[in-house]
Design an enzyme around this catalytic site. Structure first.
Site, PDB file in Angstrom:
ATOM      1  N   ILE A   1      15.290  -0.998 -26.116  1.00 42.28           N
ATOM      2  CA  ILE A   1      14.662  -0.461 -24.914  1.00 42.28           C
ATOM      3  C   ILE A   1      14.135  -1.589 -24.037  1.00 42.28           C
ATOM      4  CG2 ILE A   1      12.720   0.910 -24.065  1.00 42.28           C
ATOM      5  CD1 ILE A   1      13.067   2.727 -26.492  1.00 42.28           C
ATOM      6  N   GLY A   2      13.542  -2.611 -24.646  1.00 44.27           N
ATOM      7  CA  GLY A   2      12.984  -3.714 -23.869  1.00 44.27           C
ATOM      8  C   GLY A   2      14.027  -4.418 -23.022  1.00 44.27           C
TER       9      GLY A   2
ATOM     10  N   SER B   1       4.856   7.097 -28.984  1.00 40.75           N
ATOM     11  CA  SER B   1       5.964   7.738 -29.682  1.00 40.75           C
ATOM     12  C   SER B   1       5.729   9.239 -29.650  1.00 40.75           C
ATOM     13  CB  SER B   1       6.055   7.199 -31.107  1.00 40.75           C
ATOM     14  OG  SER B   1       7.298   7.503 -31.687  1.00 40.75           O
TER      15      SER B   1
ATOM     16  N   THR C   1       7.529  -7.120 -23.123  1.00 45.86           N
ATOM     17  CA  THR C   1       7.489  -7.552 -24.517  1.00 45.86           C
ATOM     18  C   THR C   1       8.531  -6.798 -25.332  1.00 45.86           C
ATOM     19  OG1 THR C   1       5.788  -5.928 -25.118  1.00 45.86           O
ATOM     20  CG2 THR C   1       5.038  -8.105 -24.348  1.00 45.86           C
ATOM     21  N   GLY C   2       8.861  -7.366 -26.490  1.00 47.54           N
ATOM     22  CA  GLY C   2       9.810  -6.717 -27.385  1.00 47.54           C
ATOM     23  C   GLY C   2      11.232  -6.697 -26.853  1.00 47.54           C
TER      24      GLY C   2
ATOM     25  N   TYR D   1       2.826   3.769 -38.501  1.00 45.04           N
ATOM     26  CA  TYR D   1       3.399   3.643 -37.147  1.00 45.04           C
ATOM     27  C   TYR D   1       2.830   4.710 -36.227  1.00 45.04           C
ATOM     28  CZ  TYR D   1       6.923   3.610 -33.446  1.00 45.04           C
ATOM     29  OH  TYR D   1       7.558   3.567 -32.234  1.00 45.04           O
TER      30      TYR D   1
ATOM     31  N   SER E   1      14.532  -8.404 -27.632  1.00 45.74           N
ATOM     32  CA  SER E   1      15.275  -9.303 -28.515  1.00 45.74           C
ATOM     33  C   SER E   1      16.647  -8.774 -28.896  1.00 45.74           C
ATOM     34  CB  SER E   1      14.466  -9.561 -29.800  1.00 45.74           C
ATOM     35  OG  SER E   1      14.170  -8.344 -30.452  1.00 45.74           O
TER      36      SER E   1
END
Length: 288
Positions: A18-19, A178, A10-11, A191, A13
């Site tokens: 990182i994805g 994180s 996922t993620g 976050y 784009s």
């Protein structure tokens, strides 16, 4: 190493993200790869969005000849999106063996004095809730063959195994947290709270997934420059960026491939003895 395996990341784009690095690494190792993206989120950030066709092409060029690829646009703040993404991935590349929850909502945050229910829920819904739901729907593919009783489980129960787990046939789930557990993240309370929840619940969910033959680990990648640490597109002051860079033992920020190499290893047979851990891969940043 991952020939015949199917992975959802996922993620994915942006080519600097990182994805994207993870998806390319898993493809290089032989896996079929399906990715989720939400370009609208990137468009609202200082570093901006990317060309999704170029993102797709960059992953496809790393695929093994017999591997498959697919992708979907999905907003993971939608409560129904996690199940939809899992179903789409399975339809495109078959039964999933690997799930990497790399997506995250960032921006629109603040200090504790800026917090509102809307800010907190916005980050929790994407960073925490959707990760847990993606994991649930991924794990349901594996059935309950090793689980003593899901439906009758009570708080504190320790599930027994009907038979030893085949360590060479395990599924893999990898979450991303994180650095909130190694130091303060001022101005990023929503976050940090949503990511801390993932780190905190890792042992619990890992214990529940293990009887199904699924290994869960969580990674803190440290400061990885995906554009947010560039002078022209950073969301923090030049002084802050300079201070962080000065504390990096190797004289550089992390690269997406630094994280991708670790995830590739965890997803392979070589990583089969690691489960339920929160791993920091930050080039020694936390030692400074």
């Amino acid at each position: 190493m991952l020939s015949g395996r199917a992975a959802l990341v996922t993620g994915v784009s942006r080519r600097r993200g990182i994805g994207y690095g993870i998806a390319r690494r898993l493809a290089e190792l032989g896996a079929s790869v399906f990715v989720q993206h939400h370009a609208a989120h990137d468009a609202g950030q200082p570093w901006g969005s990317d060309d999704l066709d170029a993102v797709r092409a960059g992953i496809r060029e790393r695929l093994a000849p017999d591997a498959r690829f697919g992708d979907i646009a999905a907003d993971l703040s939608d409560p129904d999106a996690p199940e939809h993404v899992i179903e789409a991935a399975r339809s495109a590349i078959g039964r999933l063996d690997i799930l990497v929850c790399n997506h995250a909502r960032s921006g629109g945050d603040g200090s504790i004095f800026d917090m509102t229910a809307q800010k907190l829920s916005g980050h929790y819904d994407v960073n925490t809730r959707s990760t847990l739901l993606l994991t649930r729907f991924f794990a349901e593919q594996f059935g309950g063959g090793h689980v003593a009783s899901d439906s009758e489980a009570r708080p504190g129960d320790r599930e027994g195994l009907n038979a030893p787990i085949d360590e060479f046939a395990t599924g893999r789930v990898i979450w991303m947290t994180s650095g909130q557990q190694t130091g303060p993240m001022r101005g990023e309370v929503a976050y940090a709270a949503s990511k801390a929840a993932l780190a905190g619940v890792t042992p619990t969910v890992a214990a529940e997934l293990l009887p199904r033959g699924i290994l869960l680990n969580t990674i803190n990648p440290g400061p990885v420059n995906t554009g947010y640490l560039d002078a022209a597109t950073s969301d923090r002051s030049p002084e802050t960026v300079a201070d962080v860079l000065a504390s990096m033992p190797f004289g550089r920020f992390g690269h997406p491939d630094d994280v991708a190499r670790l995830i590739g290893w965890l997803a392979s047979a070589d990583g089969r003895w690691v489960v339920g851990q929160v791993l920091t891969s930050d080039g020694g940043f936390t030692l400074g």
